[in-house]
Write a protein that holds these residues in place. Sequence first.
Motif, PDB file in Angstrom:
ATOM      1  N   TYR A  15       0.812  -1.224   0.152  1.00 43.74           N
ATOM      2  CA  TYR A  15       0.093   0.053   0.178  1.00 43.74           C
ATOM      3  C   TYR A  15       0.910   1.386   0.065  1.00 43.74           C
ATOM      4  O   TYR A  15       1.064   1.918   1.149  1.00 43.74           O
ATOM      5  CB  TYR A  15      -1.023  -0.032   1.260  1.00 43.74           C
ATOM      6  N   ARG A  16       1.420   1.615  -1.142  1.00 43.88           N
ATOM      7  CA  ARG A  16       2.443   2.428  -1.310  1.00 43.88           C
ATOM      8  C   ARG A  16       2.734   2.700  -2.666  1.00 43.88           C
ATOM      9  O   ARG A  16       2.798   1.969  -3.713  1.00 43.88           O
ATOM     10  CB  ARG A  16       3.856   1.798  -0.448  1.00 43.88           C
ATOM     11  N   ILE A  31      -2.656  -0.619  -6.735  1.00 43.77           N
ATOM     12  CA  ILE A  31      -2.939  -0.499  -5.059  1.00 43.77           C
ATOM     13  C   ILE A  31      -4.398  -0.948  -4.990  1.00 43.77           C
ATOM     14  O   ILE A  31      -4.767  -1.861  -4.078  1.00 43.77           O
ATOM     15  CB  ILE A  31      -2.563   0.681  -4.676  1.00 43.77           C
ATOM     16  N   GLU A  34      -4.918  -4.749  -5.663  1.00 40.09           N
ATOM     17  CA  GLU A  34      -4.392  -5.477  -4.543  1.00 40.09           C
ATOM     18  C   GLU A  34      -5.412  -5.351  -3.210  1.00 40.09           C
ATOM     19  O   GLU A  34      -5.520  -6.618  -2.767  1.00 40.09           O
ATOM     20  CB  GLU A  34      -2.981  -5.060  -4.000  1.00 40.09           C
ATOM     21  N   GLN A  35      -6.103  -4.082  -2.880  1.00 43.18           N
ATOM     22  CA  GLN A  35      -6.897  -4.319  -1.896  1.00 43.18           C
ATOM     23  C   GLN A  35      -8.127  -5.069  -2.019  1.00 43.18           C
ATOM     24  O   GLN A  35      -8.762  -5.764  -1.467  1.00 43.18           O
ATOM     25  CB  GLN A  35      -7.306  -2.902  -1.474  1.00 43.18           C
ATOM     26  N   ARG A  60     -10.140  -2.618   4.102  1.00 41.63           N
ATOM     27  CA  ARG A  60      -9.873  -2.440   2.762  1.00 41.63           C
ATOM     28  C   ARG A  60     -10.836  -1.475   2.141  1.00 41.63           C
ATOM     29  O   ARG A  60     -10.188  -0.595   1.189  1.00 41.63           O
ATOM     30  CB  ARG A  60     -10.365  -3.828   2.004  1.00 41.63           C
ATOM     31  N   LYS A  63      -8.862   2.043   3.101  1.00 43.09           N
ATOM     32  CA  LYS A  63      -7.829   2.070   2.450  1.00 43.09           C
ATOM     33  C   LYS A  63      -8.020   2.536   0.794  1.00 43.09           C
ATOM     34  O   LYS A  63      -7.132   3.426   0.381  1.00 43.09           O
ATOM     35  CB  LYS A  63      -6.930   0.803   2.138  1.00 43.09           C
ATOM     36  N   LEU A  67      -7.041   6.098  -0.976  1.00 42.97           N
ATOM     37  CA  LEU A  67      -6.154   6.123  -2.024  1.00 42.97           C
ATOM     38  C   LEU A  67      -6.714   6.955  -3.020  1.00 42.97           C
ATOM     39  O   LEU A  67      -6.470   7.886  -3.907  1.00 42.97           O
ATOM     40  CB  LEU A  67      -6.183   4.612  -2.634  1.00 42.97           C
ATOM     41  N   TYR A 187      -3.185   7.337   5.991  1.00 43.68           N
ATOM     42  CA  TYR A 187      -3.073   6.553   4.651  1.00 43.68           C
ATOM     43  C   TYR A 187      -2.159   7.316   3.784  1.00 43.68           C
ATOM     44  O   TYR A 187      -1.303   6.516   2.968  1.00 43.68           O
ATOM     45  CB  TYR A 187      -4.351   6.134   4.090  1.00 43.68           C
ATOM     46  N   ARG A 190       1.206   6.599   4.504  1.00 47.47           N
ATOM     47  CA  ARG A 190       1.627   5.351   4.268  1.00 47.47           C
ATOM     48  C   ARG A 190       1.990   4.957   2.553  1.00 47.47           C
ATOM     49  O   ARG A 190       3.020   4.749   1.995  1.00 47.47           O
ATOM     50  CB  ARG A 190       0.558   4.271   4.492  1.00 47.47           C
ATOM     51  N   LEU A 191       0.896   5.616   2.032  1.00 43.61           N
ATOM     52  CA  LEU A 191       1.217   5.760   0.192  1.00 43.61           C
ATOM     53  C   LEU A 191       2.316   6.377  -0.194  1.00 43.61           C
ATOM     54  O   LEU A 191       3.142   6.075  -1.053  1.00 43.61           O
ATOM     55  CB  LEU A 191       0.041   6.380  -0.390  1.00 43.61           C
TER      56      LEU A 191
END
Length: 282
Positions: A15-16, A31, A34-35, A60, A63, A67, A187, A190-191
């Motif tokens: 998550y980046r 991303i 993936e989530q 999820r 996140k 995003l 978040y 994190r990203l």
Amino acid sequence: MMKNARKIDANTMTYRLTRKDKTLQSSLRRIALEQIDAGLLDMGDPALDRKQLVHNLRKRCKKLRGLIWLVHHGFAAARDEDCAIRDLARLLADSRDRSVLLDTHSSLGGDAVSSQELPLPEGVEDGFRALRDRAAGWTLKGKDAAILTIGLTEVAERMNAAFEQAMNKNSAENLHHWRTWAKYHWYHARLMQSAWPGPIRARRFEAQVLAEALGDHHDLAVYRDRLAQGPNGAPDKLEAKARKRQRALERQAYDLGRRFKADKPGDLAKRWVKWWKISRAG
């Protein structure tokens, strides 16, 4: 394995924003998929109990919304997709609230309460599948750096404004609103962390502490409301414990809020995006 869900290795799911993604749009799609795929796989995992499954799915959704807020300036479908994901999360709200109430009750020393596990609400799996189909084609327009700068700035501004609102009127509703934007800021850290891991990781950690403190405060507020609705009102002992814990969380949150506000959102965003550019060029 769930249909249309890719097999995911939790150790490689990131998550980046990374250098491996050629564009911001590539990062967005990777991303998001993936989530979503992780959520679909969780729904097919018999080892997960319902409480953990609901927790994972709601995480999820949060996140994904974080995003989307990062790239919303260049994402024409941002509002529609954010609302769709919000509605998915709301389908899970009753199960989550029930679990949190019981956990909060237990943590305050309340008597044991039995609970019946609720089935996963209808529409959740179909909603994730439909979201996956759309996310594979999500498109951004505009310069990547400008999109990131605006997304980072706006969320940080909203977080600071919500902090001021809570300071002016210390209510459970205002603190919960503040928590929403603190969580998105967490978040975003994190990203963006790969841009310069050391400095951004420190901000990420404190944003997580703030978001979780405000989340615990909200759980206690919901619990106190539920206690007050009982036939004899809220038991004095449990009410006092809950309020005492809330006050401690408020002190912690307001201290962090003052520190976060010391950075002007626009300056912070420009600095992080400049680091992001350097990290991609190196």
